[in-house]
Scaffold this motif. Structure first.
Motif, mmCIF file in Angstrom:
data_model
loop_
_atom_site.group_PDB
_atom_site.id
_atom_site.type_symbol
_atom_site.label_atom_id
_atom_site.label_comp_id
_atom_site.label_asym_id
_atom_site.label_seq_id
_atom_site.Cartn_x
_atom_site.Cartn_y
_atom_site.Cartn_z
ATOM 1 N N CYS A 132 94.443 -12.333 13.013
ATOM 2 C CA CYS A 132 93.762 -11.058 13.195
ATOM 3 C C CYS A 132 93.726 -10.364 11.847
ATOM 4 O O CYS A 132 94.779 -9.997 11.280
ATOM 5 N N PHE A 133 92.534 -10.200 11.311
ATOM 6 C CA PHE A 133 92.357 -9.557 10.015
ATOM 7 C C PHE A 133 92.200 -8.049 10.244
ATOM 8 O O PHE A 133 91.210 -7.591 10.816
ATOM 9 N N ASP A 134 93.211 -7.328 9.804
ATOM 10 C CA ASP A 134 93.344 -5.918 10.130
ATOM 11 C C ASP A 134 92.653 -5.039 9.095
ATOM 12 O O ASP A 134 92.805 -5.244 7.885
ATOM 13 N N ASP A 135 91.898 -4.055 9.593
ATOM 14 C CA ASP A 135 91.215 -3.071 8.734
ATOM 15 C C ASP A 135 90.189 -3.726 7.812
ATOM 16 O O ASP A 135 90.155 -3.466 6.603
ATOM 17 N N LEU A 136 89.337 -4.554 8.390
ATOM 18 C CA LEU A 136 88.247 -5.131 7.611
ATOM 19 C C LEU A 136 87.363 -4.011 7.058
ATOM 20 O O LEU A 136 86.931 -3.125 7.796
ATOM 21 N N GLY A 137 87.110 -4.063 5.774
ATOM 22 C CA GLY A 137 86.261 -3.066 5.143
ATOM 23 C C GLY A 137 87.001 -2.107 4.237
ATOM 24 O O GLY A 137 86.363 -1.420 3.429
ATOM 25 N N VAL A 138 88.325 -2.044 4.341
ATOM 26 C CA VAL A 138 89.079 -1.125 3.475
ATOM 27 C C VAL A 138 89.488 -1.799 2.171
ATOM 28 O O VAL A 138 89.899 -1.126 1.223
ATOM 29 N N MET A 152 87.002 -11.563 1.828
ATOM 30 C CA MET A 152 86.970 -11.573 3.288
ATOM 31 C C MET A 152 85.686 -12.218 3.810
ATOM 32 O O MET A 152 85.714 -12.912 4.839
ATOM 33 N N ALA A 153 84.580 -12.019 3.115
ATOM 34 C CA ALA A 153 83.337 -12.667 3.536
ATOM 35 C C ALA A 153 83.491 -14.181 3.472
ATOM 36 O O ALA A 153 83.093 -14.903 4.402
ATOM 37 N N GLU A 154 84.095 -14.689 2.392
ATOM 38 C CA GLU A 154 84.267 -16.135 2.248
ATOM 39 C C GLU A 154 85.227 -16.687 3.301
ATOM 40 O O GLU A 154 84.993 -17.762 3.874
ATOM 41 N N ILE A 155 86.307 -15.959 3.578
ATOM 42 C CA ILE A 155 87.256 -16.401 4.603
ATOM 43 C C ILE A 155 86.580 -16.461 5.973
ATOM 44 O O ILE A 155 86.710 -17.437 6.720
ATOM 45 N N LEU A 156 85.837 -15.413 6.303
ATOM 46 C CA LEU A 156 85.208 -15.361 7.627
ATOM 47 C C LEU A 156 84.099 -16.397 7.768
ATOM 48 O O LEU A 156 83.924 -16.988 8.847
ATOM 49 N N LYS A 167 87.254 -24.932 17.007
ATOM 50 C CA LYS A 167 87.546 -23.842 17.947
ATOM 51 C C LYS A 167 88.592 -22.865 17.397
ATOM 52 O O LYS A 167 89.416 -22.322 18.142
ATOM 53 N N MET A 168 88.558 -22.641 16.102
ATOM 54 C CA MET A 168 89.481 -21.708 15.464
ATOM 55 C C MET A 168 89.098 -20.271 15.824
ATOM 56 O O MET A 168 87.995 -19.821 15.534
ATOM 57 N N LEU A 169 90.011 -19.550 16.473
ATOM 58 C CA LEU A 169 89.750 -18.173 16.880
ATOM 59 C C LEU A 169 90.167 -17.195 15.798
ATOM 60 O O LEU A 169 91.183 -17.379 15.121
ATOM 61 N N THR A 170 89.384 -16.144 15.676
ATOM 62 C CA THR A 170 89.641 -15.085 14.706
ATOM 63 C C THR A 170 89.466 -13.750 15.400
ATOM 64 O O THR A 170 88.576 -13.589 16.233
ATOM 65 N N HIS A 171 90.323 -12.797 15.062
ATOM 66 C CA HIS A 171 90.172 -11.427 15.530
ATOM 67 C C HIS A 171 90.063 -10.497 14.331
ATOM 68 O O HIS A 171 90.582 -10.797 13.250
ATOM 69 N N ILE A 172 89.404 -9.379 14.549
ATOM 70 C CA ILE A 172 89.215 -8.392 13.486
ATOM 71 C C ILE A 172 89.397 -6.998 14.067
ATOM 72 O O ILE A 172 88.956 -6.721 15.187
ATOM 73 N N THR A 173 90.041 -6.122 13.302
ATOM 74 C CA THR A 173 89.960 -4.690 13.582
ATOM 75 C C THR A 173 89.219 -4.041 12.420
ATOM 76 O O THR A 173 89.386 -4.452 11.260
ATOM 77 N N THR A 174 88.400 -3.053 12.714
ATOM 78 C CA THR A 174 87.633 -2.395 11.662
ATOM 79 C C THR A 174 87.202 -1.007 12.088
ATOM 80 O O THR A 174 87.017 -0.742 13.287
ATOM 81 N N ASN A 175 87.042 -0.146 11.104
ATOM 82 C CA ASN A 175 86.467 1.180 11.333
ATOM 83 C C ASN A 175 84.950 1.169 11.162
ATOM 84 O O ASN A 175 84.299 2.189 11.425
ATOM 85 N N LEU A 176 84.397 0.059 10.722
ATOM 86 C CA LEU A 176 82.985 -0.005 10.378
ATOM 87 C C LEU A 176 82.124 -0.322 11.593
ATOM 88 O O LEU A 176 82.541 -1.060 12.492
ATOM 89 N N ASN A 177 80.919 0.221 11.599
ATOM 90 C CA ASN A 177 79.949 -0.162 12.621
ATOM 91 C C ASN A 177 79.145 -1.362 12.123
ATOM 92 O O ASN A 177 79.354 -1.854 11.008
ATOM 93 N N GLN A 179 76.061 -1.801 11.126
ATOM 94 C CA GLN A 179 75.270 -1.628 9.906
ATOM 95 C C GLN A 179 76.159 -1.581 8.678
ATOM 96 O O GLN A 179 75.837 -2.153 7.622
ATOM 97 N N GLU A 180 77.301 -0.919 8.795
ATOM 98 C CA GLU A 180 78.233 -0.851 7.663
ATOM 99 C C GLU A 180 78.807 -2.222 7.344
ATOM 100 O O GLU A 180 79.008 -2.570 6.174
ATOM 101 N N LEU A 181 79.060 -3.036 8.377
ATOM 102 C CA LEU A 181 79.525 -4.403 8.137
ATOM 103 C C LEU A 181 78.477 -5.210 7.367
ATOM 104 O O LEU A 181 78.807 -5.955 6.438
ATOM 105 N N GLU A 182 77.218 -5.040 7.762
ATOM 106 C CA GLU A 182 76.154 -5.753 7.053
ATOM 107 C C GLU A 182 76.058 -5.282 5.603
ATOM 108 O O GLU A 182 75.878 -6.092 4.688
ATOM 109 N N ASP A 183 76.181 -3.974 5.381
ATOM 110 C CA ASP A 183 76.125 -3.439 4.021
ATOM 111 C C ASP A 183 77.251 -4.001 3.156
ATOM 112 O O ASP A 183 77.066 -4.267 1.965
ATOM 113 N N HIS A 184 78.436 -4.151 3.759
ATOM 114 C CA HIS A 184 79.596 -4.645 3.011
ATOM 115 C C HIS A 184 79.533 -6.150 2.771
ATOM 116 O O HIS A 184 79.905 -6.622 1.697
ATOM 117 N N TYR A 185 79.082 -6.905 3.771
ATOM 118 C CA TYR A 185 79.278 -8.353 3.742
ATOM 119 C C TYR A 185 77.980 -9.156 3.837
ATOM 120 O O TYR A 185 78.018 -10.387 3.751
#
Length: 211
Positions: A132-138, A152-156, A167-177, A179-185
Motif C-alpha cells: 500500500c503506497f501511502d500518500d501518493l502525490g506528496v 512512483m509512476a515507474e513503480i506503478l 496478479k500482484m495487488l497494489t493499494h494506494i491512499t491519496t489526497n488527489l482526485n 485529474q490531479e493524478l493525471e497532472d502528476h503522473y
C-alpha cells in the motif's frame, strides 16, 4: 445495515465496533468511526475479509487493489493500517510512504523501482507481496546522480504489468482526485489506475480528524 439482505458469515455491525475499539487502542481514545465514514469502512472490511457476496454488492472486484481517496486528515492511512490484521497473509498490505520511497531513490537509485515491483515477492516463491503506497502525490521530484525520475509512476507502471502477469495487488491512499493524478503522473498511468484499482472515496464533507 444493507448487508443484512446478503449472505455473509460476518456481522459487520460487530466488526465496526471491534474496529473502533482497536482504533482506540492504537490511536488513542479519541478514535471514532464517524457515521459519514461507515460506507467506506464497510467496503474496506468486505474487501480485506475477502467477503465475495458483500464485495460484489458494494461493486468491488477482489482481483483489483484499492485506491482510497479523501481529503487530508480523513483517516485513510489509519483505516488501511487497522485492516491489516483482518487480512490473510498473502493479502496483508505492507504500508510504505511514497515520500520515503522518493528519499530512498535519491540515495540508492533505480534499484528502488525493482524493490517495489519485480522483486516484490515472498522469498523463494512466486507469490507477490501486496504493497500500500501511502500518500501518493506528496513525494517531491528527486534526482540520483543527476538523473531525474518519476519514481512512483515507474513503480506503478511496473506493478501494473505484474498485476496482469502475476496478479500482484497494489493499494494506494491519496489526497488527489483523478485529474490531479493525471497532472502528476500522466494519462498513461491514469488509464492503468482505472484498470487495476477499486476506487473508494471518502465523502468530501468528512471532517479532518487530526484537529
Amino acid at each position: 445495515m444493507k448487508t443484512k439482505t446478503i449472505q455473509t458469515p460476518y456481522d459487520y455491525h460487530l466488526l465496526m465496533q471491534q474496529l473502533e475499539e482497536h482504533g482506540k487502542t492504537v490511536y488513542g481514545p479519541a478514535f471514532k468511526i464517524e457515521e459519514i465514514d461507515r460506507p467506506v469502512v464497510l467496503k474496506l472490511l468486505a474487501y480485506f475479509l475477502q467477503d465475495e457476496e458483500v464485495a460484489k454488492f458494494e461493486g468491488l472486484d477482489l482481483q483489483k487493489g484499492i485506491l482510497l481517496t479523501g481529503r487530508i486528515g480523513c483517516g485513510k492511512t489509519s483505516l488501511i493500517t487497522l485492516m491489516r490484521p483482518l487480512s490473510a497473509d498473502s493479502y496483508m498490505p505492507h504500508m510504505v510512504s511514497c515520500r520515503e520511497i522518493s528519499f530512498e531513490f535519491s540515495k540508492i537509485g533505480y534499484d528502488i523501482i525493482s524493490r517495489y515491483s519485480r522483486n516484490a515477492f515472498f522469498p523463494y516463491t512466486d507469490t507477490p507481496r501486496v504493497h500500500c503506497f501511502d500518500d501518493l502525490g506528496v513525494e517531491q521530484p528527486v534526482n540520483h546522480w543527476g538523473n531525474s525520475c518519476n519514481v512512483m509512476a515507474e513503480i506503478l507502471l511496473s506493478r501494473y504489468d505484474l498485476w496482469i502477469s502475476k496478479k500482484m495487488l497494489t493499494h494506494i491512499t491519496t489526497n488527489l482526485n483523478s485529474q490531479e493524478l493525471e497532472d502528476h503522473y500522466g494519462n498513461r498511468l491514469r488509464s492503468r489506475l482505472r484498470s487495476m484499482f477499486n476506487l473508494i472515496a471518502f465523502d468530501p464533507s468528512t471532517a479532518d480528524k487530526r484537529r
